[in-house]
Design a protein around this motif. Structure first.
Motif, PDB file in Angstrom:
ATOM      1  N   SER A  16      -8.290  -0.566   6.053  1.00 51.46           N
ATOM      2  CA  SER A  16      -7.091  -1.059   6.542  1.00 51.46           C
ATOM      3  C   SER A  16      -5.763  -0.200   5.492  1.00 51.46           C
ATOM      4  N   CYS A  17      -6.294   1.010   4.585  1.00 50.41           N
ATOM      5  CA  CYS A  17      -4.966   1.368   4.517  1.00 50.41           C
ATOM      6  C   CYS A  17      -4.756   3.111   5.268  1.00 50.41           C
ATOM      7  N   MET A  18      -5.861   3.336   5.490  1.00 52.06           N
ATOM      8  CA  MET A  18      -5.840   4.364   6.208  1.00 52.06           C
ATOM      9  C   MET A  18      -4.544   4.919   7.094  1.00 52.06           C
ATOM     10  N   GLY A  19      -4.079   3.535   7.770  1.00 54.53           N
ATOM     11  CA  GLY A  19      -2.229   3.753   8.299  1.00 54.53           C
ATOM     12  C   GLY A  19      -2.059   4.940   7.107  1.00 54.53           C
ATOM     13  N   ARG A  20      -1.510   3.945   6.465  1.00 57.41           N
ATOM     14  CA  ARG A  20      -0.551   4.562   4.988  1.00 57.41           C
ATOM     15  C   ARG A  20      -1.045   5.773   4.584  1.00 57.41           C
ATOM     16  N   VAL A  21      -2.319   5.999   4.528  1.00 59.36           N
ATOM     17  CA  VAL A  21      -2.812   7.360   4.069  1.00 59.36           C
ATOM     18  C   VAL A  21      -2.601   7.968   5.061  1.00 59.36           C
ATOM     19  N   ARG A  22      -2.447   7.871   5.877  1.00 58.08           N
ATOM     20  CA  ARG A  22      -1.893   9.451   6.823  1.00 58.08           C
ATOM     21  C   ARG A  22      -0.738   9.941   6.926  1.00 58.08           C
ATOM     22  N   ARG A  23       0.045   8.564   6.568  1.00 58.95           N
ATOM     23  CA  ARG A  23       1.442   9.221   6.678  1.00 58.95           C
ATOM     24  C   ARG A  23       1.765  10.006   5.579  1.00 58.95           C
ATOM     25  N   ILE A  24       0.972  10.265   4.421  1.00 59.83           N
ATOM     26  CA  ILE A  24       1.033  10.919   3.592  1.00 59.83           C
ATOM     27  C   ILE A  24       0.062  12.634   3.427  1.00 59.83           C
ATOM     28  N   THR A  48     -13.023  13.907   0.375  1.00 58.72           N
ATOM     29  CA  THR A  48     -13.554  12.505   0.399  1.00 58.72           C
ATOM     30  C   THR A  48     -11.920  12.294   2.114  1.00 58.72           C
ATOM     31  N   LEU A  49     -10.714  12.269   1.403  1.00 56.72           N
ATOM     32  CA  LEU A  49     -10.031  12.334   1.787  1.00 56.72           C
ATOM     33  C   LEU A  49      -9.780  13.566   3.784  1.00 56.72           C
ATOM     34  N   LEU A  50     -10.453  14.293   3.148  1.00 49.20           N
ATOM     35  CA  LEU A  50     -10.921  14.934   4.837  1.00 49.20           C
ATOM     36  C   LEU A  50     -10.953  14.346   5.674  1.00 49.20           C
ATOM     37  N   LEU A  51     -12.417  13.942   5.298  1.00 48.89           N
ATOM     38  CA  LEU A  51     -13.056  13.491   5.603  1.00 48.89           C
ATOM     39  C   LEU A  51     -13.137  12.018   6.377  1.00 48.89           C
ATOM     40  N   ARG A  52     -12.072  11.422   5.934  1.00 47.08           N
ATOM     41  CA  ARG A  52     -11.944   9.266   5.860  1.00 47.08           C
ATOM     42  C   ARG A  52     -10.174  10.041   6.968  1.00 47.08           C
ATOM     43  N   MET A  53      -9.685  11.640   6.867  1.00 49.56           N
ATOM     44  CA  MET A  53      -8.748  11.651   7.914  1.00 49.56           C
ATOM     45  C   MET A  53      -9.757  12.664   9.571  1.00 49.56           C
ATOM     46  N   GLY A  54     -10.470  12.889   9.840  1.00 45.20           N
ATOM     47  CA  GLY A  54     -11.230  12.762  10.394  1.00 45.20           C
ATOM     48  C   GLY A  54     -11.536  14.343  10.507  1.00 45.20           C
ATOM     49  N   VAL A  92       1.049  -1.383  -0.199  1.00 44.41           N
ATOM     50  CA  VAL A  92       0.156   0.202   0.090  1.00 44.41           C
ATOM     51  C   VAL A  92       0.491   1.509  -0.055  1.00 44.41           C
ATOM     52  N   ARG A  93       1.503   1.210   0.556  1.00 46.66           N
ATOM     53  CA  ARG A  93       2.943   2.387   0.901  1.00 46.66           C
ATOM     54  C   ARG A  93       3.206   2.437  -0.669  1.00 46.66           C
TER      55      ARG A  93
END
Length: 379
Positions: A107-115, A166-172, A66-67
């Motif tokens: 499952s890929c939200m942690g990787r998304v948060r990285r960048i 969508t990105l903003l909402l998924r990041m809280g 995913v990364r």
């Protein structure tokens, strides 16, 4: 990939679709770059088949890294949506579409948060790039339209804005997205003349709601301010300026805050001038910067000559805070008189809101001048 994409249109049974999609994950596990490039060529906007192929990359075993997948998409999001030959390129838009599908997978939200900071800024810049950009022949799919209605035109900039949401909402960041909805920030972001206002509203909301990623975004923005073309710089500056409200700005060398904003006053782009004024006004709230900013007031006002009325109104509303902070000395009168000269031509502006705002501001400046004891002949 094209063969699988076409085949899926004729397969409805869920298990059969899973079998048809299996080669996607198998190939991606060994040849991810090639598979991603192929998926970026899927017709836009993505239909259910294209969307499912993107999700297949990480939902089914063997799944790709995913990364690495996100890094590939980020690379495409940093490209301009125009080729060297001047043709429209769907690569950044396709990457945004692929990212949107991946964001639906928990499952890929942690990787998304990285960048996340890089993705957010890249998408905001893509919003600016896609303003007014059309992909001839593209329409929304029938499933997205009401029965019997004509398919609507596919507007790329609106799609990129949707991915930003969508990105903003998924990041809280639900409060931030709601704030922009209420303030019509998304609409502002989609228009060339007001894009910087929409971006600034988002940054302001993130500061207000204490977004945890702001420090990372702040330090990422500093080098970005000098890169790219005008659209790139305007978007980056609009976001950066609002972050000057943060306490962490004190740690940044003055050349990157006050110095950069002062340089912006002589920029050839009026929007950059107005953004620089906004940045200086924010910095003036700090006692250690107040005097330095006030000393730049004549340059701030002078920079508004021959600038569009809407931008003048925006800048003057910001400047009022600096005017209030200045000592009431006769030497200030020249700045006020110059302000009147800048506002006067906009009395005949065709836009009623600009016209009325300039007249209102003019009256307030005149009152200020009388308060300073300036004779009428100075006007």
């Amino acid at each position: 990939m094209q063969g699988i994409y076409m085949q899926l249109s004729h397969i409805q049974e869920p298990r059969a679709r899973q079998v048809a999609l299996l080669p996607v994950s198998l190939l991606a596990s060994s040849f991810m770059t090639e598979v991603v490039v192929a998926l970026l060529m899927c017709p836009l906007p993505l239909n259910s088949n294209g969307a499912e192929m993107w999700r297949q990359l990480i939902l089914r075993k063997p799944s790709c890294d995913v990364r690495d997948l996100l890094d590939l998409l980020l690379g495409s999001l940093k490209e301009k949506p125009v080729t060297k030959e001047g043709r429209a390129s769907i690569m950044p838009l396709a990457a945004a579409s692929g990212l949107c599908e991946l964001l639906s997978v928990n499952s890929c939200m942690g990787r998304v948060r990285r960048i996340y900071p890089q993705l957010l800024l890249a998408l905001l810049i893509q919003v600016h790039y896609h303003i007014g950009l059309n992909l001839p022949g593209y329409v929304a799919f029938p499933k997205d339209t009401k029965k019997g209605a004509q398919p609507s035109a596919f507007v790329p900039v609106r799609w990129v804005v949707k991915v930003v949401k969508t990105l903003l909402l998924r990041m809280g960041c639900s409060y931030e997205t709601t704030f922009l909805e209420d303030q019509r920030g998304w609409e502002l972001m989609e228009q060339a003349e007001s894009h910087h206002r929409g971006v600034a509203l988002l940054a302001r909301a993130m500061v207000h709601y204490s977004c945890q990623e702001l420090c990372r975004i702040l330090y990422l923005l500093i080098p970005l301010l000098e890169r790219g073309d005008e659209k790139h710089k305007i978007t980056a500056t609009a976001f950066f300026v609002e972050l000057l409200q943060m306490e962490q700005v004190r740690r940044i060398p003055e050349e990157y805050s006050l110095g950069r904003m002062a340089e912006g006053l002589s920029h050839h782009d009026p929007i950059m001038k107005v953004l620089s004024i906004r940045g200086l006004v924010i910095l003036a709230r700090r006692t250690d910067k107040t005097a330095k900013v006030q000393a730049l007031l004549p340059s701030m006002v002078k920079g508004l000559k021959n600038v569009d009325g809407m931008l003048v109104v925006e800048a003057v509303h910001n400047l009022k805070a600096v005017f209030k902070g200045r000592d009431r000395k006769l030497m200030d009168s020249a700045v006020y008189v110059e302000m009147l000269q800048i506002l006067l031509p906009h009395f005949s502006d065709s836009r009623e809101d600009v016209r009325s705002s300039c007249i209102n501001l003019y009256g307030k400046v005149v009152q200020k001048l009388h308060g300073l004891g300036v004779a009428k002949k100075s006007l």
